[in-house]
Scaffold this active site. Structure first.
Site, PDB file in Angstrom:
ATOM      1  CE1 TYR A  82      -9.042 -12.686 -22.897  1.00 19.63           C
ATOM      2  CE2 TYR A  82      -9.425 -14.728 -24.100  1.00 19.63           C
ATOM      3  CZ  TYR A  82      -9.907 -13.659 -23.369  1.00 19.63           C
ATOM      4  OH  TYR A  82     -11.249 -13.558 -23.102  1.00 19.63           O
ATOM      5  CB  SER A 142     -12.159 -17.241 -22.197  1.00 21.28           C
ATOM      6  OG  SER A 142     -12.158 -17.569 -23.577  1.00 21.28           O
TER       7      SER A 142
END
Length: 247
Positions: A156, A142
């Site tokens: 995250y 990501s």
């Protein structure tokens, strides 16, 4: 005939990868951990392209489940492609000082340990060192690994930074064993993740910050993944390809 495992393949980016892979000749194992129906629907769409498909339930953070997933995939033939897409944010967004440790542990278990376990099983089957014929692994990272996701999902973001490091290190370990390991780092993508986390307007909020002026679509990530899996990327390993509209 190539056999591809896609973890978290029943929805969003994972489902898009499964379908695009099928259109390009892959047999696909659709991994899921929740409801079976969406995974079976993706498997049916794979079969509509004339390819074989299995929907296999497995928690990627559980060692026995991962072994069973790869054993099930072997019924289609030797696994020579893996996409580690399964991930969680823990859903509820917030600052780091407001998170419960169980949410952080579960996020790291799925996003980091899960990638490690699936990569390990893939290498044990693909690597020429272990008698395999080679293969390709693509981990879904990501752009949050770089931006930090402050005020939302710092844990995250940290897990995805770990995925980047794992990708680079493993790529070096197996580069001489006919296994390529790369990652795709999506930016803001239209999936159900945002609404599930209670942020249905998140894409509208961030779109003005993206140089291209919009969020991406799952198929745009799938295209990058399929390139990295393909022979067209034969000299590419250890790369993290950002697909985030310039952000």
């Amino acid at each position: 005939m190539s056999v591809l495992i896609v973890t978290g393949g029943s929805r969003g980016i994972g489902a898009a990868i499964c379908e695009l892979a099928a259109s390009r000749g892959y047999d696909v194992v659709v991994n899921f951990s929740g409801a079976a129906a969406p995974a079976e629907e993706v498997a049916e769409r794979v079969r509509a392209f004339g390819q074989r498909a299995l929907a296999v339930r497995a928690d990627v953070s559980a060692e026995d489940d991962v072994r069973a997933l790869f054993d099930a995939a072997a019924s289609l033939g030797p696994v020579d492609a893996l996409v580690n897409n399964a991930a969680t944010t823990g859903n509820t967004p917030g600052r780091l000082d407001g998170y419960e440790v169980d949410v952080v542990r579960r996020t790291l278990d799925v996003n980091v340990t899960g990638v490690f376990l699936c990569c390990r099983e893939a290498v044990r089957r693909m690597s020429t060192r272990h008698g395999g014929a080679g293969g390709a692994i693509v981990n879904i990272s990501s752009t949050a690994a770089r931006t930090g996701s402050a005020g939302e999902w710092v844990h995250y973001a940290a897990s995805k930074a770990a995925v980047d490091t794992l990708t680079f290190g493993l790529a070096q370990e197996v580069a001489g064993e006919d296994v390529r390991v790369n990652a795709v780092a999506p930016g803001m993508i239209h999936t159900g993740l945002h609404a599930a986390a209670g942020l249905p307007d998140r894409m509208a909020k961030y779109a003005p910050l993206i140089p291209m002026g919009r969020a991406g679509q799952p198929v745009e990530i799938a295209e990058a993944v399929l390139w990295l899996l393909s022979p067209a990327a034969s000299f590419t390993t250890g790369a993290v390809l950002a697909v985030g509209g310039g952000r």
